[in-house]
Design an enzyme around this catalytic site. Structure first.
Site, mmCIF file in Angstrom:
data_model
loop_
_atom_site.group_PDB
_atom_site.id
_atom_site.type_symbol
_atom_site.label_atom_id
_atom_site.label_comp_id
_atom_site.label_asym_id
_atom_site.label_seq_id
_atom_site.Cartn_x
_atom_site.Cartn_y
_atom_site.Cartn_z
ATOM 1 N N ARG A 150 -3.210 -9.723 5.660
ATOM 2 C CA ARG A 150 -3.709 -9.902 4.285
ATOM 3 C C ARG A 150 -2.612 -9.424 3.347
ATOM 4 N NH1 ARG A 150 -6.035 -6.872 0.309
ATOM 5 N NH2 ARG A 150 -7.719 -7.823 -0.880
ATOM 6 N N LYS A 202 0.817 -1.220 0.000
ATOM 7 C CA LYS A 202 0.000 0.000 0.000
ATOM 8 C C LYS A 202 0.848 1.267 0.000
ATOM 9 C CE LYS A 202 -4.324 -1.857 1.659
ATOM 10 N NZ LYS A 202 -5.260 -2.049 2.769
HETATM 11 N N1 HH2 Z 1 -7.288 -3.819 1.353
HETATM 12 C C1 HH2 Z 1 -7.642 -3.934 0.055
HETATM 13 C C2 HH2 Z 1 -8.756 -4.695 -0.307
HETATM 14 N N2 HH2 Z 1 -9.481 -5.344 0.620
HETATM 15 N N3 HH2 Z 1 -9.863 -5.957 2.863
HETATM 16 C C3 HH2 Z 1 -9.529 -5.875 4.153
HETATM 17 N N4 HH2 Z 1 -10.230 -6.539 5.085
HETATM 18 N N5 HH2 Z 1 -8.459 -5.125 4.576
HETATM 19 C C4 HH2 Z 1 -7.695 -4.420 3.697
HETATM 20 O O1 HH2 Z 1 -6.755 -3.710 4.150
HETATM 21 C C5 HH2 Z 1 -8.023 -4.483 2.304
HETATM 22 C C6 HH2 Z 1 -9.129 -5.278 1.918
HETATM 23 C C7 HH2 Z 1 -6.830 -3.260 -1.000
HETATM 24 O O2 HH2 Z 1 -5.862 -4.123 -1.561
HETATM 25 P P1 HH2 Z 1 -6.027 -4.882 -2.979
HETATM 26 O O3 HH2 Z 1 -7.141 -5.881 -2.897
HETATM 27 O O4 HH2 Z 1 -4.743 -5.474 -3.415
HETATM 28 O O5 HH2 Z 1 -6.332 -3.718 -3.990
HETATM 29 P P2 HH2 Z 1 -7.599 -3.327 -4.854
HETATM 30 O O6 HH2 Z 1 -8.631 -2.783 -3.913
HETATM 31 O O7 HH2 Z 1 -7.071 -2.278 -5.812
HETATM 32 O O8 HH2 Z 1 -8.091 -4.568 -5.564
#
Ligand code: HH2
Length: 274
Positions: free
Chosen positions: A254, A220
């Protein structure tokens, strides 16, 4: 207390690793790589082989500035991946904020619902309450489209703790067993770098009723700001953040880089035993 998660009961005696499977064209770090269901399934299998304890399948990017994906499209992205990974022997979580998608995911065998919106959408609690699924309740200020424009808190830790407390009360009132609930401060979701750092430093204060806390900081922008590294070069910073989160009591991290995180945790655990 183990975490009840659909077909599984997960011991929380050691920190667990949730591996991210983004079946989206536009996720911030891996968008487009696993949009094809076969590629997403292969990626999930690889993450399990690398040591993932849970897989988190997402069909909608919620990066800052992102717009919503229509329900039918999100369901079409995740259901084939859930079906393809059903026999992998690990709980399958679905990352969604839409009650219709939650229902479809549970119908297709999801073991956990991970909602960045804290199950606040009308109908979300009802969609999940009667199932056996684990529930990850995350805090977000605003919506992904505008959440990073001007995040503001009077006292970030107290406000987020209050939010989590209220969400736990709503879930318990709807008949959800506490053993199913996981809490998440939502690193990067309507927070400045200073807010994120404060939350990670004071993580133990967020564990309402001693419930397990999940932290997602992998790749992030917090890591980018602290290291100056672009999104493709944030592994070392992400590992340090994961270890720091576990040190502060996170039960689940995660992450995108499962093998590296499991290795780092294995060494950290061995060396931190009394
Ligand atoms: N961060 C993201 C997505 N889902 N869920 C939880 N519980 N906690 C988090 O910190 C969290 C999450 C963002 O990461 P990513 O899925 O890689 O990115 P994107 O939203 O662009 O798909």
């Amino acid at each position: 207390m183990p975490l009840h998660c659909g077909r599984f009961e997960l011991s929380l005696e050691r920190p667990l690793v949730m591996g991210v499977v983004n079946t989206t064209p536009d996720s911030f770090s891996d968008g487009g790589r696993f949009l094809d269901p076969a590629a997403a399934i292969a990626h999930g299998l690889r993450l399990v082989a690398e040591g993932a304890d849970i897989l988190d399948i997402g069909g909608e990017s919620t990066r800052p500035g992102s717009a919503e994906v229509p329900v039918a499209e999100e369901i079409a992205r995740i259901v084939p991946v859930l079906e393809g990974l059903a026999g992998v022997g690990r709980p399958l979580s679905v990352d969604t904020r839409k009650p219709e998608v939650m229902r479809a995911a549970l119908g297709a065998g999801a073991d956990m619902i991970n909602d960045i919106n804290g199950l606040q959408a009308p109908g979300a609690v009802q969609a999940v309450a009667g199932s056996r699924a684990g529930l990850c309740v995350m805090h977000m200020q605003g919506q992904p489209l505008d959440m990073q424009q001007a995040p503001f808190y009077r006292e970030v830790v107290a406000e987020i703790r209050q939010f989590l407390d209220n969400r736990v009360a709503s879930l318990v009132a709807a008949g959800v067993a506490r053993e199913r609930i996981v809490l998440d401060p939502g690193i990067g979701f309507g927070k400045t770098v200073e807010h994120n750092i404060e939350l990670l430093r004071r993580l133990p204060e967020l564990a309402v009723d001693g419930l397990p806390v999940l932290v997602g900081v992998s790749r992030k922008s917090l890591v980018g700001v602290l290291t100056g590294a672009p999104v493709g070069e944030r592994l070392a910073g992400s590992l340090a953040a994961a270890l720091a989160a576990v040190w502060r009591g996170a039960a689940i991290v995660r992450v995108h880089d499962v093998k590296a995180t499991c290795d780092a945790l294995a060494v950290w655990r061995a060396l931190s035993k009394e």
